[in-house]
Design a protein around this motif. Structure first.
Motif, short mmCIF file in Angstrom:
data_model
loop_
_atom_site.label_atom_id
_atom_site.label_comp_id
_atom_site.label_asym_id
_atom_site.label_seq_id
_atom_site.Cartn_x
_atom_site.Cartn_y
_atom_site.Cartn_z
N ARG A 61 54.18 73.10 122.41
CA ARG A 61 54.57 72.53 123.85
C ARG A 61 55.33 71.25 123.54
N GLU A 62 54.70 70.02 123.86
CA GLU A 62 55.53 68.75 123.54
C GLU A 62 55.61 68.38 122.10
N ASP A 63 54.64 68.66 121.36
CA ASP A 63 54.77 68.33 119.82
C ASP A 63 55.71 69.19 118.81
N VAL A 64 56.40 68.68 118.15
CA VAL A 64 57.20 69.19 117.03
C VAL A 64 56.89 68.76 115.78
N GLU A 65 56.63 69.41 114.89
CA GLU A 65 56.39 69.23 113.41
C GLU A 65 57.35 69.68 112.61
N LEU A 66 57.88 68.76 111.83
CA LEU A 66 58.63 69.33 110.62
C LEU A 66 58.19 68.91 109.06
N GLU A 67 57.88 69.86 108.48
CA GLU A 67 57.34 69.47 107.16
C GLU A 67 58.03 70.03 106.24
N VAL A 68 58.23 69.10 105.03
CA VAL A 68 59.01 69.70 103.93
C VAL A 68 57.86 69.37 102.76
N GLU A 69 57.72 70.35 102.02
CA GLU A 69 56.88 70.47 101.07
C GLU A 69 57.33 70.95 99.49
N LEU A 70 57.33 69.92 98.62
CA LEU A 70 57.76 70.33 97.37
C LEU A 70 56.59 70.72 96.42
N LYS A 71 56.45 71.65 95.63
CA LYS A 71 55.31 72.09 94.73
C LYS A 71 55.82 72.30 93.56
N TRP A 72 55.16 71.99 92.42
CA TRP A 72 55.23 72.53 90.60
C TRP A 72 54.31 72.40 90.21
N THR A 73 54.48 73.09 88.93
CA THR A 73 53.32 73.27 88.06
C THR A 73 53.19 72.20 87.02
#
Length: 76
Positions: A61-73
Motif C-alpha cells: 500500500r503506502e509503504d515501500v521497503e528496499l532491502e540490500v543484504e550482503l552475506k558471506w561465510t
C-alpha cells in the motif's frame, strides 16, 4: 541464532541515505575491513573478496521497503 546482531534505525534525507550508501560502497571497494556507522558508535567487519547479494523490493500500500543484504561465510 546470531552470535551478534546490531540494528539501528534512523530517519535520513534522500541525500544523507545516498552519502551513507556511497561511503559503504567505497569502503567495500577499497579494502577488506569495512566500518559501519551505528549512530555514535561503529562496527568494523572483515569482508572477503566474494559475497552473496540479495536485493528485495516490497510494496505494501503506502509503504515501500528496499532491502540490500550482503552475506558471506567466515569459514574457509
Amino acid at each position: 541464532m546470531s552470535t551478534l546482531e546490531v540494528t539501528r534505525q534512523e530517519l535520513l534525507t534522500r541525500d544523507e541515505a545516498a552519502r551513507r550508501l556511497s561511503a559503504l560502497a567505497a569502503a567495500l571497494a577499497n579494502g577488506e575491513k569495512v566500518e559501519v556507522a551505528l549512530g555514535s558508535s561503529s562496527v568494523k567487519i572483515h569482508v572477503p573478496d566474494h559475497v552473496r547479494c540479495e536485493i528485495e523490493v516490497e510494496v505494501d500500500r503506502e509503504d515501500v521497503e528496499l532491502e540490500v543484504e550482503l552475506k558471506w561465510t567466515t569459514s574457509e
